[in-house]
Design a protein around this motif. Structure first.
Motif, PDB file in Angstrom:
ATOM      1  N   PRO A 241       0.805  -1.235   0.000  1.00  0.00           N
ATOM      2  CA  PRO A 241       0.000   0.000   0.000  1.00  0.00           C
ATOM      3  C   PRO A 241       0.830   1.273   0.000  1.00  0.00           C
ATOM      4  N   GLU A 242       2.067   1.208   0.514  1.00  0.00           N
ATOM      5  CA  GLU A 242       2.889   2.419   0.572  1.00  0.00           C
ATOM      6  C   GLU A 242       3.613   2.693  -0.742  1.00  0.00           C
ATOM      7  N   GLY A 243       3.572   1.758  -1.682  1.00  0.00           N
ATOM      8  CA  GLY A 243       4.325   1.894  -2.917  1.00  0.00           C
ATOM      9  C   GLY A 243       3.920   3.102  -3.744  1.00  0.00           C
ATOM     10  N   ALA A 244       2.612   3.335  -3.871  1.00  0.00           N
ATOM     11  CA  ALA A 244       2.135   4.465  -4.665  1.00  0.00           C
ATOM     12  C   ALA A 244       2.592   5.788  -4.074  1.00  0.00           C
ATOM     13  N   LEU A 245       2.584   5.886  -2.738  1.00  0.00           N
ATOM     14  CA  LEU A 245       3.047   7.112  -2.082  1.00  0.00           C
ATOM     15  C   LEU A 245       4.532   7.322  -2.319  1.00  0.00           C
ATOM     16  N   LEU A 246       5.309   6.253  -2.250  1.00  0.00           N
ATOM     17  CA  LEU A 246       6.748   6.374  -2.457  1.00  0.00           C
ATOM     18  C   LEU A 246       7.063   6.859  -3.871  1.00  0.00           C
ATOM     19  N   VAL A 247       6.290   6.399  -4.849  1.00  0.00           N
ATOM     20  CA  VAL A 247       6.508   6.843  -6.223  1.00  0.00           C
ATOM     21  C   VAL A 247       6.249   8.343  -6.339  1.00  0.00           C
ATOM     22  N   LYS A 248       5.191   8.826  -5.700  1.00  0.00           N
ATOM     23  CA  LYS A 248       4.902  10.260  -5.733  1.00  0.00           C
ATOM     24  C   LYS A 248       6.010  11.064  -5.050  1.00  0.00           C
ATOM     25  N   MET A 249       6.623  10.491  -4.043  1.00  0.00           N
ATOM     26  CA  MET A 249       7.695  11.183  -3.337  1.00  0.00           C
ATOM     27  C   MET A 249       8.933  11.372  -4.203  1.00  0.00           C
ATOM     28  N   LEU A 250       9.041  10.611  -5.288  1.00  0.00           N
ATOM     29  CA  LEU A 250      10.184  10.775  -6.182  1.00  0.00           C
ATOM     30  C   LEU A 250      10.235  12.179  -6.772  1.00  0.00           C
ATOM     31  N   VAL A 251       9.080  12.801  -6.917  1.00  0.00           N
ATOM     32  CA  VAL A 251       9.027  14.193  -7.373  1.00  0.00           C
ATOM     33  C   VAL A 251       9.050  15.143  -6.182  1.00  0.00           C
ATOM     34  N   GLY A 252       8.274  14.850  -5.164  1.00  0.00           N
ATOM     35  CA  GLY A 252       8.157  15.758  -4.024  1.00  0.00           C
ATOM     36  C   GLY A 252       9.424  15.930  -3.218  1.00  0.00           C
ATOM     37  N   VAL A 253      10.286  14.922  -3.203  1.00  0.00           N
ATOM     38  CA  VAL A 253      11.494  15.012  -2.388  1.00  0.00           C
ATOM     39  C   VAL A 253      12.512  15.980  -2.981  1.00  0.00           C
ATOM     40  N   VAL A 254      12.425  16.245  -4.278  1.00  0.00           N
ATOM     41  CA  VAL A 254      13.431  17.108  -4.924  1.00  0.00           C
ATOM     42  C   VAL A 254      13.355  18.547  -4.430  1.00  0.00           C
ATOM     43  N   PRO A 255      12.191  19.223  -4.488  1.00  0.00           N
ATOM     44  CA  PRO A 255      12.163  20.582  -3.946  1.00  0.00           C
ATOM     45  C   PRO A 255      12.449  20.647  -2.461  1.00  0.00           C
ATOM     46  N   ALA A 256      12.096  19.591  -1.718  1.00  0.00           N
ATOM     47  CA  ALA A 256      12.434  19.563  -0.300  1.00  0.00           C
ATOM     48  C   ALA A 256      13.951  19.563  -0.117  1.00  0.00           C
ATOM     49  N   ALA A 257      14.649  18.811  -0.957  1.00  0.00           N
ATOM     50  CA  ALA A 257      16.117  18.791  -0.886  1.00  0.00           C
ATOM     51  C   ALA A 257      16.710  20.131  -1.289  1.00  0.00           C
ATOM     52  N   MET A 258      16.060  20.824  -2.212  1.00  0.00           N
ATOM     53  CA  MET A 258      16.582  22.114  -2.667  1.00  0.00           C
ATOM     54  C   MET A 258      16.591  23.152  -1.550  1.00  0.00           C
ATOM     55  N   VAL A 259      15.658  23.028  -0.604  1.00  0.00           N
ATOM     56  CA  VAL A 259      15.633  23.941   0.532  1.00  0.00           C
ATOM     57  C   VAL A 259      16.954  23.883   1.294  1.00  0.00           C
ATOM     58  N   ALA A 260      17.516  22.679   1.419  1.00  0.00           N
ATOM     59  CA  ALA A 260      18.795  22.524   2.099  1.00  0.00           C
ATOM     60  C   ALA A 260      19.969  22.745   1.149  1.00  0.00           C
ATOM     61  N   GLY A 261      19.803  22.380  -0.117  1.00  0.00           N
ATOM     62  CA  GLY A 261      20.920  22.434  -1.061  1.00  0.00           C
ATOM     63  C   GLY A 261      21.370  23.838  -1.405  1.00  0.00           C
ATOM     64  N   ALA A 262      20.436  24.783  -1.479  1.00  0.00           N
ATOM     65  CA  ALA A 262      20.804  26.150  -1.864  1.00  0.00           C
ATOM     66  C   ALA A 262      21.716  26.816  -0.827  1.00  0.00           C
ATOM     67  N   PRO A 263      21.335  26.876   0.448  1.00  0.00           N
ATOM     68  CA  PRO A 263      22.243  27.487   1.420  1.00  0.00           C
ATOM     69  C   PRO A 263      23.527  26.696   1.621  1.00  0.00           C
ATOM     70  N   LEU A 264      23.453  25.357   1.479  1.00  0.00           N
ATOM     71  CA  LEU A 264      24.658  24.551   1.618  1.00  0.00           C
ATOM     72  C   LEU A 264      25.676  24.908   0.540  1.00  0.00           C
ATOM     73  N   SER A 265      25.223  25.046  -0.693  1.00  0.00           N
ATOM     74  CA  SER A 265      26.135  25.407  -1.775  1.00  0.00           C
ATOM     75  C   SER A 265      26.707  26.805  -1.563  1.00  0.00           C
ATOM     76  N   GLY A 266      25.856  27.749  -1.116  1.00  0.00           N
ATOM     77  CA  GLY A 266      26.364  29.086  -0.827  1.00  0.00           C
ATOM     78  C   GLY A 266      27.432  29.068   0.244  1.00  0.00           C
ATOM     79  N   PHE A 267      27.219  28.278   1.283  1.00  0.00           N
ATOM     80  CA  PHE A 267      28.197  28.142   2.361  1.00  0.00           C
ATOM     81  C   PHE A 267      29.522  27.586   1.827  1.00  0.00           C
ATOM     82  N   LEU A 268      29.441  26.547   0.990  1.00  0.00           N
ATOM     83  CA  LEU A 268      30.655  25.927   0.465  1.00  0.00           C
ATOM     84  C   LEU A 268      31.377  26.848  -0.523  1.00  0.00           C
ATOM     85  N   ILE A 269      30.628  27.598  -1.320  1.00  0.00           N
ATOM     86  CA  ILE A 269      31.253  28.514  -2.280  1.00  0.00           C
ATOM     87  C   ILE A 269      32.080  29.554  -1.544  1.00  0.00           C
ATOM     88  N   ASP A 270      31.573  30.046  -0.422  1.00  0.00           N
ATOM     89  CA  ASP A 270      32.310  31.035   0.363  1.00  0.00           C
ATOM     90  C   ASP A 270      33.633  30.486   0.879  1.00  0.00           C
TER      91      ASP A 270
END
Length: 228
Positions: free
Chosen positions: A52-81
């Protein structure tokens, strides 16, 4: 103070055509990260969903990307500095390519979600480097033009890539992951990018008051609530 970009010397001049290429590539990378596999989600659900959780996990393949971007943007800025633009830009494009294409060989949805999270981190970093190239390596009078051009490049990419990913998915849903090889040539280009830091700016170039002013004194905090 005259900047490298204004004077035609320094890292901007050394980068030459490469700076234009990297600016144009940044926004399309974000688009590919979020929506690149959308056309094959039903096929992925049919092939990989277990229980039953399989369909939700498939949808998360798209939803997890913008969630990761929330952390990825400041992390990259920190590393660039701390380690410089070139190294972070190279790492982001390399990770984007490897994490994206690796989905072609994965059957476990949890592992694939993890890869998509890493993909989102890298894509956000690419977006940050694109903005830095515009604001730090372009003269002030050209920054608005290149920001708009970058967004236009993303829209053109959507028009071209979405039908391609759909056609690949019609053959085999795994083939859609070939589109993430898009990042490979840009990783190679960044390897030849100049090592110098971006241009210096005067206080007039800063988004707020005098250089060194605490951000809370000039940043429009209401924009944070609007973004949320």
């Amino acid at each position: 103070m005259e900047s490298h970009a204004d004077s035609g010397t320094g890292p901007q001049a050394a980068a030459g055509w490469r700076i234009i290429v990297m600016i144009l590539a940044a926004a399309p990378v974000i688009l590919l990260a979020i929506s690149g596999i959308s056309s094959v989600l039903p096929k992925m659900e049919a092939a990989l969903a277990r229980g039953p959780e399989g369909a939700l996990l498939v949808k998360m393949l798209v939803g997890v990307v913008p969630a990761a971007m929330v952390a990825g943007a400041p992390l990259s800025g920190f590393l660039i500095d701390r380690i410089g633009l070139k190294k972070v830009m190279f790492a982001d494009y390399l990770v984007f390519t490897v994490a994206g294409f690796a989905g072609m060989f994965v059957d476990n949805l949890y592992i694939m979600i993890g890869l998509r999270f890493v993909l989102g981190l890298a894509a956000a970093g690419v977006g940050v480097t694109g903005i830095i190239l515009i604001n730090g390596w372009m003269p002030p009078e050209k920054r608005a033009f290149w920001l708009g051009t970058s967004i236009s490049a993303a829209m053109i990419c959507a028009i071209i890539v979405n039908p391609i990913s759909g056609m690949l998915g019609e053959i085999n849903w795994r083939y859609v992951f070939f589109i993430y090889l898009f990042g490979a040539p840009f990783a190679l280009i960044t390897a030849t990018f100049p090592d110098d830091r971006p241009v210096s700016t005067t206080s007039a170039d800063q988004p707020g008051g005098p250089a060194g002013d605490p951000i809370l004194r000039w940043f429009p905090l209401w924009l944070g609530f609007l973004a949320f």
